[in-house]
Design a protein around this motif. Structure first.
Motif, PDB file in Angstrom:
ATOM      1  N   VAL A  28      -4.585   6.909   1.360  1.00 38.90           N
ATOM      2  CA  VAL A  28      -4.003   5.825   0.445  1.00 38.90           C
ATOM      3  C   VAL A  28      -3.975   6.417  -0.972  1.00 38.90           C
ATOM      4  O   VAL A  28      -5.023   6.880  -1.611  1.00 38.90           O
ATOM      5  CB  VAL A  28      -4.733   4.777   0.568  1.00 38.90           C
ATOM      6  CG1 VAL A  28      -4.385   3.489  -0.343  1.00 38.90           C
ATOM      7  CG2 VAL A  28      -4.845   4.301   2.045  1.00 38.90           C
ATOM      8  N   VAL A  45      -2.537   0.874  -4.342  1.00 42.91           N
ATOM      9  CA  VAL A  45      -2.649  -0.440  -3.569  1.00 42.91           C
ATOM     10  C   VAL A  45      -2.111  -1.745  -4.702  1.00 42.91           C
ATOM     11  O   VAL A  45      -2.549  -1.343  -5.821  1.00 42.91           O
ATOM     12  CB  VAL A  45      -4.122  -1.114  -3.101  1.00 42.91           C
ATOM     13  CG1 VAL A  45      -4.198  -2.176  -2.567  1.00 42.91           C
ATOM     14  CG2 VAL A  45      -4.630   0.160  -2.053  1.00 42.91           C
ATOM     15  N   LEU A  75      -6.035  -2.221   2.049  1.00 39.37           N
ATOM     16  CA  LEU A  75      -5.533  -3.305   1.068  1.00 39.37           C
ATOM     17  C   LEU A  75      -7.018  -4.146   0.743  1.00 39.37           C
ATOM     18  O   LEU A  75      -7.421  -4.200  -0.566  1.00 39.37           O
ATOM     19  CB  LEU A  75      -4.574  -4.129   1.567  1.00 39.37           C
ATOM     20  CG  LEU A  75      -4.110  -5.127   0.602  1.00 39.37           C
ATOM     21  CD1 LEU A  75      -3.187  -4.624  -0.457  1.00 39.37           C
ATOM     22  CD2 LEU A  75      -3.397  -6.164   1.351  1.00 39.37           C
ATOM     23  N   THR A 109      -9.926  -2.357  -1.002  1.00 40.61           N
ATOM     24  CA  THR A 109      -9.796  -1.995  -2.367  1.00 40.61           C
ATOM     25  C   THR A 109      -9.817  -3.223  -3.337  1.00 40.61           C
ATOM     26  O   THR A 109     -10.631  -3.060  -4.234  1.00 40.61           O
ATOM     27  CB  THR A 109      -8.271  -1.450  -2.547  1.00 40.61           C
ATOM     28  OG1 THR A 109      -8.186  -0.291  -1.754  1.00 40.61           O
ATOM     29  CG2 THR A 109      -8.114  -1.078  -4.001  1.00 40.61           C
ATOM     30  N   VAL A 120       0.857  -1.160   0.012  1.00 43.20           N
ATOM     31  CA  VAL A 120      -0.081   0.072  -0.028  1.00 43.20           C
ATOM     32  C   VAL A 120       0.924   1.208   0.078  1.00 43.20           C
ATOM     33  O   VAL A 120       1.763   1.269   0.765  1.00 43.20           O
ATOM     34  CB  VAL A 120      -0.966  -0.020   1.290  1.00 43.20           C
ATOM     35  CG1 VAL A 120      -1.803   1.331   1.199  1.00 43.20           C
ATOM     36  CG2 VAL A 120      -1.789  -1.284   1.373  1.00 43.20           C
ATOM     37  N   ALA A 145      -3.270  -0.011   7.043  1.00 39.92           N
ATOM     38  CA  ALA A 145      -2.867  -0.218   5.740  1.00 39.92           C
ATOM     39  C   ALA A 145      -3.647  -1.839   5.190  1.00 39.92           C
ATOM     40  O   ALA A 145      -4.007  -1.810   4.135  1.00 39.92           O
ATOM     41  CB  ALA A 145      -1.376  -0.459   5.535  1.00 39.92           C
TER      42      ALA A 145
END
Length: 113
Positions: free
Chosen positions: A41, A44, A79, A82, A32, A75
């Motif tokens: 963010v 990814v 991840l 996403t 990430v 994170a």
């Protein structure tokens, strides 16, 4: 109505997402990229891996999993979210999701997942 089934294998190097009747639909690095100033963010997976070693100081690349368990909760959440959004897209029904974890993790690590 048919129910969709998804399995996620959170690996230290790569994360795999399997959809029943389609097979593995995502096989991307568990990385990430985060903007350290506003903690947003940026990327990814494969896109974030491309940032490794080529980022300005304000962008940090994070590997949220170590030894098969979550090392950075935020994170890891980004991840997983996403990758699931990529897979689910515009499905009209909510899928059943299973996340694989190592058998020897602690209760605290299991709750983190």
């Amino acid at each position: 109505m048919l129910r969709k089934h998804i399995a996620v294998d959170l690996g230290t190097a790569n994360t795999l997402v399997f959809v029943q009747s389609q097979g593995i639909v995502i096989n991307e690095p568990s990385v990430v990229a985060v903007d350290t100033i506003n903690e947003r963010v940026i990327a990814v997976g494969k896109e974030a891996k491309d940032y490794i070693g080529k980022t300005p100081q304000r962008i940090s690349t994070i590997r949220p999993l170590r030894d098969g368990v979550i090392a950075d909760f935020d994170a890891a959440q980004a991840l997983i979210a996403t990758f699931l959004k990529k897979v689910i897209g515009s499905w009209s029904i909510k899928p059943d999701v299973v996340i694989c974890v190592p058998t020897n993790i602690t209760d605290v690590e299991r709750r983190a997942v």
